[in-house]
Every structure is written in structure tokens, then in C-alpha cells.
Design a protein around this motif. Structure first.
Motif, short mmCIF file in Angstrom:
data_model
loop_
_atom_site.label_atom_id
_atom_site.label_comp_id
_atom_site.label_asym_id
_atom_site.label_seq_id
_atom_site.Cartn_x
_atom_site.Cartn_y
_atom_site.Cartn_z
N ILE A 249 27.90 31.46 29.70
CA ILE A 249 28.87 32.50 30.21
C ILE A 249 28.35 32.92 31.53
CG2 ILE A 249 29.10 35.60 30.51
CD1 ILE A 249 28.74 35.04 26.56
N ILE A 250 26.81 32.28 31.89
CA ILE A 250 26.67 32.24 33.13
C ILE A 250 27.47 31.57 34.29
CG2 ILE A 250 25.16 30.52 32.65
CD1 ILE A 250 22.91 32.27 34.46
N ASP A 251 27.73 31.05 33.91
CA ASP A 251 28.65 29.70 34.76
C ASP A 251 30.26 30.68 34.60
OD1 ASP A 251 26.50 28.16 36.21
OD2 ASP A 251 27.31 26.88 34.21
N GLY A 252 30.72 31.31 34.55
CA GLY A 252 32.26 31.76 33.67
C GLY A 252 32.23 32.76 35.27
N TYR A 253 33.83 32.49 35.11
CA TYR A 253 34.33 33.62 36.59
C TYR A 253 34.94 34.71 36.20
CZ TYR A 253 38.21 34.15 40.18
OH TYR A 253 38.49 35.23 40.74
N SER A 254 35.35 34.32 35.17
CA SER A 254 36.47 35.92 34.89
C SER A 254 36.06 36.14 33.00
CB SER A 254 37.43 36.15 35.19
OG SER A 254 38.18 35.44 34.66
N VAL A 255 35.60 37.42 32.71
CA VAL A 255 36.38 37.50 31.08
C VAL A 255 37.47 38.19 31.44
CG1 VAL A 255 35.92 40.20 29.47
CG2 VAL A 255 34.02 39.59 31.03
N LEU A 256 37.99 36.99 30.09
CA LEU A 256 39.38 36.83 29.96
C LEU A 256 40.43 37.79 29.31
CD1 LEU A 256 40.24 33.26 30.16
CD2 LEU A 256 41.15 35.04 31.64
N GLU A 257 38.95 38.65 27.60
CA GLU A 257 39.44 38.91 26.73
C GLU A 257 38.50 39.04 25.91
OE1 GLU A 257 42.43 37.95 22.97
OE2 GLU A 257 40.76 36.30 22.97
N VAL A 258 38.75 40.79 25.66
CA VAL A 258 37.72 41.31 24.62
C VAL A 258 37.82 41.91 23.59
CG1 VAL A 258 35.86 43.12 24.86
CG2 VAL A 258 35.85 41.15 26.57
N VAL A 259 37.80 41.77 22.86
CA VAL A 259 38.55 42.42 21.68
C VAL A 259 37.74 42.94 20.45
CG1 VAL A 259 40.14 41.95 19.12
CG2 VAL A 259 40.30 40.26 21.06
N ASP A 260 37.85 44.26 20.24
CA ASP A 260 37.06 45.21 19.38
C ASP A 260 37.49 44.94 18.15
OD1 ASP A 260 35.86 47.63 18.92
OD2 ASP A 260 37.05 49.11 19.92
N ILE A 261 36.35 45.38 16.82
CA ILE A 261 36.41 45.26 15.83
C ILE A 261 36.26 45.73 15.34
CG2 ILE A 261 34.10 45.56 15.16
CD1 ILE A 261 33.07 43.25 13.99
N ALA A 262 37.03 46.49 15.87
CA ALA A 262 37.64 48.48 14.79
C ALA A 262 38.98 47.41 14.83
CB ALA A 262 37.35 49.20 15.82
N ASP A 263 39.93 47.81 15.70
CA ASP A 263 40.95 47.81 16.11
C ASP A 263 41.87 46.93 16.36
OD1 ASP A 263 40.82 48.07 18.65
OD2 ASP A 263 41.55 50.08 18.73
N ASP A 264 41.06 45.21 16.57
CA ASP A 264 41.84 43.94 16.86
C ASP A 264 42.78 44.03 18.17
OD1 ASP A 264 40.80 42.87 15.40
OD2 ASP A 264 41.93 41.81 13.80
N LYS A 265 42.29 44.91 19.07
CA LYS A 265 43.11 45.42 20.59
C LYS A 265 42.28 44.35 21.72
CE LYS A 265 46.43 48.69 19.26
NZ LYS A 265 46.70 50.04 18.48
N ASP A 266 42.72 44.28 22.06
CA ASP A 266 42.32 43.27 23.52
C ASP A 266 41.84 44.96 24.65
OD1 ASP A 266 41.68 42.00 25.70
OD2 ASP A 266 42.96 40.90 25.79
#
Length: 176
Positions: free
Chosen positions: A62-79
Motif C-alpha cells: 500500500i505504501i507505494d500507492g498513489y490513491s485509494v480506488l475502492e473501499v467496499v464495506d462488509i455490511a452493505d457491499d457498497k463502495d
């Protein structure tokens, strides 16, 4: 002349067996308690080893990343890219470089944490993960605008649970 027979009477035998039973019960409880403690310590060490491996692997990727593209919640499967709070996640995608960079994805399937690098197949990192909680850094920023993430990983093996926390700042975010 009378000959006296020497032997053990039934009462003496019962008393000797009762004493033996009491001594063995004390000794066996000592060994069973030690065995349970040893088993718990082994599980704790296994989780410690797996947790360090997981957190180091995630930091390295993760440290060499440029940006967070997607974070999906475990509860409702939404970005949840626009969210700015702590959430329990099912999936985290990171873009490696600014334009057209490789995409890395961490995905929690059941208790297994899998890693996907670009189009390559999945690689299982750990199979004892109970939850992953992600928070954007600095606080009150959305995941898409964050400069880093605070990651909290909880591992559970039978009844033993351990938590690992690390803050990861995206190194390439500053290279605009």
C-alpha cells in the motif's frame, strides 16, 4: 504348628486404590491445565506471526500507492470512497501509480484475506482474519482524497483473538 498366611485384605486394597486415585487426580489436573495453557500460547504465537506477516505485506504493497480506488464495506457491499469515517471493509483497491498504474486489491472472503496484483490470480495471505477496519488519514477526509489509511486487522483462531494496527501513508500521493 500353625502357618500364618501373609497377604492383602480387601479393605487394604480398597484404601490403597483410593489413595492412588486421589494422587492421580491431582497430578492429571496439573498436566491438563498445563496442556491447555500450552495450546493457548501456541495459538497466540501463531496469530502473532500471521498478524505481523499480514500487516507487513499490506504496508509493503500500500505504501507505494498513489490513491485509494475502492473501499467496499462488509455490511452493505457498497463502495465507500466518499466516506470519511472508520469502516469494516470487505475490499480495498489501491492504484499503484498516477496514470495507468497497476491496481492492487485486498479482499476478505470469509476469514481468508486474498491479494490480487493487477490481472494476476489471487494469493491467499492469511486465513484467520475476522475483521479489517479502515480509517482515512488525515481524519475527516474521504478515502479518495486521503493521504494514508489507518488499518486495524483482527485475527481470530478458536477463542484467541489478536489485533494489529498500523498507519500507512501513500508515498506516491505527494508526487503530483
Amino acid at each position: 504348628m500353625t502357618v500364618k498366611k501373609k497377604g492383602i485384605t480387601l479393605i487394604e486394597l480398597i484404601i490403597a486404590m483410593a489413595i492412588l486415585f486421589i494422587v492421580l487426580s491431582v497430578i492429571s489436573s496439573f498436566f491438563f491445565t498445563n496442556y491447555k495453557t500450552l495450546n493457548l500460547v501456541n495459538k497466540d504465537l501463531e496469530l502473532q506471526s500471521q498478524g505481523e506477516k499480514v500487516i507487513n505485506f499490506m504496508v509493503d504493497n500500500i505504501i507505494d500507492g498513489y490513491s485509494v480506488l475502492e473501499v467496499v464495506d462488509i455490511a452493505d457491499d457498497k463502495d465507500k470512497k466518499a466516506e470519511s469515517k472508520e469502516i469494516s471493509i470487505k475490499r480495498l483497491s489501491i492504484q499503484r501509480l498516477k496514470a495507468g498504474g497497476e491496481k492492487y486489491k485486498f479482499e476478505l472472503e470469509g476469514n481468508a484475506l486474498n491479494f490480487y496484483k493487477g490481472e494476476e490470480g489471487k494469493k491467499e495471505i492469511c486465513n484467520d482474519v475476522s475483521t479489517i477496519i479502515l480509517t482515512p488519514l488525515p481524519l475527516k477526509k474521504s478515502f479518495i482524497d486521503c493521504k494514508g489509511v489507518r488499518i486495524e486487522i483482527k485475527l481470530k483462531l478458536d477463542k484467541v483473538e489478536k489485533k494489529f494496527v498500523n498507519e500507512i501513508y501513500l508515498r506516491n500521493k505527494e508526487i503530483n
